[in-house]
Design a protein around this motif. Structure first.
Motif, PDB file in Angstrom:
ATOM      1  N   GLN A 149       0.790  -1.195  -0.171  1.00 38.12           N
ATOM      2  CA  GLN A 149      -0.114   0.183   0.130  1.00 38.12           C
ATOM      3  C   GLN A 149       0.732   1.246   0.061  1.00 38.12           C
ATOM      4  O   GLN A 149       0.375   2.241  -0.428  1.00 38.12           O
ATOM      5  CB  GLN A 149      -0.810   0.034   1.095  1.00 38.12           C
ATOM      6  CG  GLN A 149      -2.086  -0.988   0.939  1.00 38.12           C
ATOM      7  CD  GLN A 149      -3.300  -0.674   1.879  1.00 38.12           C
ATOM      8  OE1 GLN A 149      -3.345   0.078   2.850  1.00 38.12           O
ATOM      9  NE2 GLN A 149      -4.171  -1.714   1.792  1.00 38.12           N
ATOM     10  N   TRP A 190      -3.780   5.882  -5.521  1.00 39.16           N
ATOM     11  CA  TRP A 190      -5.095   5.495  -5.727  1.00 39.16           C
ATOM     12  C   TRP A 190      -5.494   6.202  -7.149  1.00 39.16           C
ATOM     13  O   TRP A 190      -5.177   7.486  -7.298  1.00 39.16           O
ATOM     14  CB  TRP A 190      -5.987   6.041  -4.660  1.00 39.16           C
ATOM     15  CG  TRP A 190      -6.130   5.102  -3.365  1.00 39.16           C
ATOM     16  CD1 TRP A 190      -5.092   5.330  -2.267  1.00 39.16           C
ATOM     17  CD2 TRP A 190      -6.793   4.139  -3.137  1.00 39.16           C
ATOM     18  NE1 TRP A 190      -5.269   4.232  -1.343  1.00 39.16           N
ATOM     19  CE2 TRP A 190      -6.217   3.754  -1.897  1.00 39.16           C
ATOM     20  CE3 TRP A 190      -7.757   3.350  -3.991  1.00 39.16           C
ATOM     21  CZ2 TRP A 190      -6.990   2.369  -1.487  1.00 39.16           C
ATOM     22  CZ3 TRP A 190      -8.411   2.367  -3.344  1.00 39.16           C
ATOM     23  CH2 TRP A 190      -7.979   1.923  -2.137  1.00 39.16           C
ATOM     24  N   VAL A 221     -12.980  -1.504  -2.511  1.00 36.36           N
ATOM     25  CA  VAL A 221     -11.832  -2.034  -2.229  1.00 36.36           C
ATOM     26  C   VAL A 221     -11.411  -1.452  -0.979  1.00 36.36           C
ATOM     27  O   VAL A 221     -10.749  -2.390  -0.028  1.00 36.36           O
ATOM     28  CB  VAL A 221     -10.590  -1.156  -3.391  1.00 36.36           C
ATOM     29  CG1 VAL A 221      -9.165  -1.596  -2.800  1.00 36.36           C
ATOM     30  CG2 VAL A 221     -10.940  -2.277  -4.751  1.00 36.36           C
ATOM     31  N   ARG A 222     -11.619  -0.502  -0.580  1.00 37.74           N
ATOM     32  CA  ARG A 222     -11.425   0.216   0.838  1.00 37.74           C
ATOM     33  C   ARG A 222     -12.088  -0.912   1.860  1.00 37.74           C
ATOM     34  O   ARG A 222     -11.449  -1.122   2.972  1.00 37.74           O
ATOM     35  CB  ARG A 222     -11.544   1.656   0.855  1.00 37.74           C
ATOM     36  CG  ARG A 222     -10.251   2.271   0.245  1.00 37.74           C
ATOM     37  CD  ARG A 222     -10.599   3.621   0.438  1.00 37.74           C
ATOM     38  NE  ARG A 222      -9.784   4.678  -0.005  1.00 37.74           N
ATOM     39  CZ  ARG A 222     -10.002   5.551  -0.808  1.00 37.74           C
ATOM     40  NH1 ARG A 222     -11.168   5.765  -1.609  1.00 37.74           N
ATOM     41  NH2 ARG A 222      -8.813   6.145  -1.582  1.00 37.74           N
ATOM     42  N   CYS A 256     -12.006  -5.876  -1.781  1.00 38.76           N
ATOM     43  CA  CYS A 256     -11.896  -5.990  -3.285  1.00 38.76           C
ATOM     44  C   CYS A 256     -13.535  -5.489  -3.657  1.00 38.76           C
ATOM     45  O   CYS A 256     -14.271  -5.405  -2.923  1.00 38.76           O
ATOM     46  CB  CYS A 256     -11.398  -7.421  -3.637  1.00 38.76           C
ATOM     47  SG  CYS A 256     -12.918  -8.683  -3.694  1.00 38.76           S
ATOM     48  N   HIS A 257     -13.312  -5.384  -5.191  1.00 38.16           N
ATOM     49  CA  HIS A 257     -14.308  -4.853  -5.789  1.00 38.16           C
ATOM     50  C   HIS A 257     -14.483  -6.187  -6.831  1.00 38.16           C
ATOM     51  O   HIS A 257     -13.561  -6.707  -7.359  1.00 38.16           O
ATOM     52  CB  HIS A 257     -14.505  -3.562  -6.612  1.00 38.16           C
ATOM     53  CG  HIS A 257     -15.336  -3.177  -7.431  1.00 38.16           C
ATOM     54  ND1 HIS A 257     -16.664  -2.442  -6.928  1.00 38.16           N
ATOM     55  CD2 HIS A 257     -15.649  -3.171  -8.756  1.00 38.16           C
ATOM     56  CE1 HIS A 257     -17.591  -2.358  -7.809  1.00 38.16           C
ATOM     57  NE2 HIS A 257     -16.898  -3.004  -8.912  1.00 38.16           N
ATOM     58  N   GLY A 314      -8.266  -5.391  -6.069  1.00 37.17           N
ATOM     59  CA  GLY A 314      -7.960  -5.023  -4.736  1.00 37.17           C
ATOM     60  C   GLY A 314      -7.247  -6.146  -3.920  1.00 37.17           C
ATOM     61  O   GLY A 314      -6.803  -5.856  -3.031  1.00 37.17           O
ATOM     62  N   LEU A 325      -3.678  -5.265  -3.877  1.00 42.46           N
ATOM     63  CA  LEU A 325      -3.396  -4.105  -2.941  1.00 42.46           C
ATOM     64  C   LEU A 325      -3.491  -4.446  -1.391  1.00 42.46           C
ATOM     65  O   LEU A 325      -2.615  -4.311  -0.814  1.00 42.46           O
ATOM     66  CB  LEU A 325      -4.388  -3.200  -3.435  1.00 42.46           C
ATOM     67  CG  LEU A 325      -4.234  -1.883  -2.431  1.00 42.46           C
ATOM     68  CD1 LEU A 325      -2.930  -1.105  -2.697  1.00 42.46           C
ATOM     69  CD2 LEU A 325      -5.319  -0.846  -2.812  1.00 42.46           C
ATOM     70  N   ASN A 326      -4.475  -5.222  -1.173  1.00 36.82           N
ATOM     71  CA  ASN A 326      -4.803  -5.163   0.344  1.00 36.82           C
ATOM     72  C   ASN A 326      -4.339  -6.546   0.816  1.00 36.82           C
ATOM     73  O   ASN A 326      -4.137  -6.579   2.131  1.00 36.82           O
ATOM     74  CB  ASN A 326      -6.460  -5.388   0.470  1.00 36.82           C
ATOM     75  CG  ASN A 326      -7.192  -3.998   0.146  1.00 36.82           C
ATOM     76  OD1 ASN A 326      -6.647  -2.991   0.925  1.00 36.82           O
ATOM     77  ND2 ASN A 326      -8.130  -3.928  -0.511  1.00 36.82           N
ATOM     78  N   GLU A 359      -5.001 -11.013  -8.394  1.00 36.74           N
ATOM     79  CA  GLU A 359      -6.562 -10.917  -8.413  1.00 36.74           C
ATOM     80  C   GLU A 359      -6.903 -12.289  -9.218  1.00 36.74           C
ATOM     81  O   GLU A 359      -6.258 -13.108  -9.254  1.00 36.74           O
ATOM     82  CB  GLU A 359      -6.577  -9.710  -9.420  1.00 36.74           C
ATOM     83  CG  GLU A 359      -6.081  -8.272  -9.028  1.00 36.74           C
ATOM     84  CD  GLU A 359      -6.911  -7.788  -7.877  1.00 36.74           C
ATOM     85  OE1 GLU A 359      -7.981  -8.202  -7.352  1.00 36.74           O
ATOM     86  OE2 GLU A 359      -6.390  -6.993  -7.194  1.00 36.74           O
ATOM     87  N   PHE A 373      -7.391   0.795 -12.468  1.00 36.19           N
ATOM     88  CA  PHE A 373      -6.997   0.696 -10.845  1.00 36.19           C
ATOM     89  C   PHE A 373      -5.494   0.763 -10.420  1.00 36.19           C
ATOM     90  O   PHE A 373      -4.846   1.354  -9.776  1.00 36.19           O
ATOM     91  CB  PHE A 373      -7.579  -0.441 -10.174  1.00 36.19           C
ATOM     92  CG  PHE A 373      -7.638  -0.397  -8.666  1.00 36.19           C
ATOM     93  CD1 PHE A 373      -8.544   0.395  -8.072  1.00 36.19           C
ATOM     94  CD2 PHE A 373      -6.631  -1.205  -8.030  1.00 36.19           C
ATOM     95  CE1 PHE A 373      -8.473   0.383  -6.542  1.00 36.19           C
ATOM     96  CE2 PHE A 373      -6.683  -1.203  -6.526  1.00 36.19           C
ATOM     97  CZ  PHE A 373      -7.726  -0.122  -5.972  1.00 36.19           C
ATOM     98  N   TYR A 374      -4.482  -0.113 -11.183  1.00 34.15           N
ATOM     99  CA  TYR A 374      -3.401  -0.102 -10.783  1.00 34.15           C
ATOM    100  C   TYR A 374      -2.240   0.615 -11.590  1.00 34.15           C
ATOM    101  O   TYR A 374      -1.182   0.833 -11.323  1.00 34.15           O
ATOM    102  CB  TYR A 374      -2.620  -1.455 -10.802  1.00 34.15           C
ATOM    103  CG  TYR A 374      -3.245  -2.458  -9.773  1.00 34.15           C
ATOM    104  CD1 TYR A 374      -3.034  -2.411  -8.415  1.00 34.15           C
ATOM    105  CD2 TYR A 374      -4.286  -3.410 -10.148  1.00 34.15           C
ATOM    106  CE1 TYR A 374      -3.313  -3.218  -7.413  1.00 34.15           C
ATOM    107  CE2 TYR A 374      -4.823  -4.397  -8.928  1.00 34.15           C
ATOM    108  CZ  TYR A 374      -4.426  -4.258  -7.725  1.00 34.15           C
ATOM    109  OH  TYR A 374      -4.896  -4.882  -6.669  1.00 34.15           O
TER     110      TYR A 374
END
Length: 161
Positions: free
Chosen positions: A2, A7, A22-23, A27-28, A44, A47-48, A53, A117-118
């Motif tokens: 992170q 973002w 995602v937050r 994930c979405h 996400g 990231l998380n 993915e 997103f990335y």
């Protein structure tokens, strides 16, 4: 991870929803029901949780979301899936899921929103294809697997080299 992430700037309400999910949920899930075959993918997990993915083909939106969320819950508790894994404890009735690495060449066709997103962070996120069995518990790479199940699940690792 992170600390390296920047973002993306949301341009639409849909973008804001992605960022919020995602937050808030780890994930979405993006569903593409109009595609042939239909598919869905996560944004996400990398990231998380530092986990690839996920993309799954040939399931309706509800089933695809349920499978991705099951895997997300396992990943959130520390389990990791890698290329070649077969899991027999995610689904009911002894059905298994396979995990295959998605080649980067498939990303533009199937993972566009994840690329967005990335993108700002320049993170080369990994992705695993989640592969399910037919009613006779055969995977698409097995000779006697149902033709319909084979057609519903393009094996990206084999199709794109």
């Amino acid at each position: 991870m992170q600390d390296q992430f920047e973002w993306p700037e949301p341009k639409h309400e849909a973008d804001k929803l992605i960022l919020r999910n995602v937050r808030d949920h780890g994930c979405h899930i993006v569903g593409i029901p109009g595609a042939n075959p239909t598919f869905a993918f996560s944004i996400g997990l990398f990231l998380n949780y530092g986990h690839p993915e996920l993309v799954i083909f040939g399931q309706n939106s509800e089933n695809a979301q349920a499978v991705i969320n099951l895997i997300r819950d396992r990943v959130a508790s520390g389990q990791k899936f890698v290329d070649g894994d077969i899991s027999d404890d995610l689904l009911e009735n002894g059905y298994k899921l396979g995990f295959w690495q998605v080649p980067f060449g498939a990303y533009p066709e199937y993972l566009g929103t994840a690329i967005w997103f990335y993108w700002r962070s320049r993170l080369a996120f990994p992705c695993l294809q989640v592969i399910w069995q037919d009613v006779n518990r055969r995977f698409p790479w097995e000779a006697e697997c149902s033709l319909a199940v084979k057609e519903d699940q393009p094996l990206l690792k084999e199709a794109i080299s």
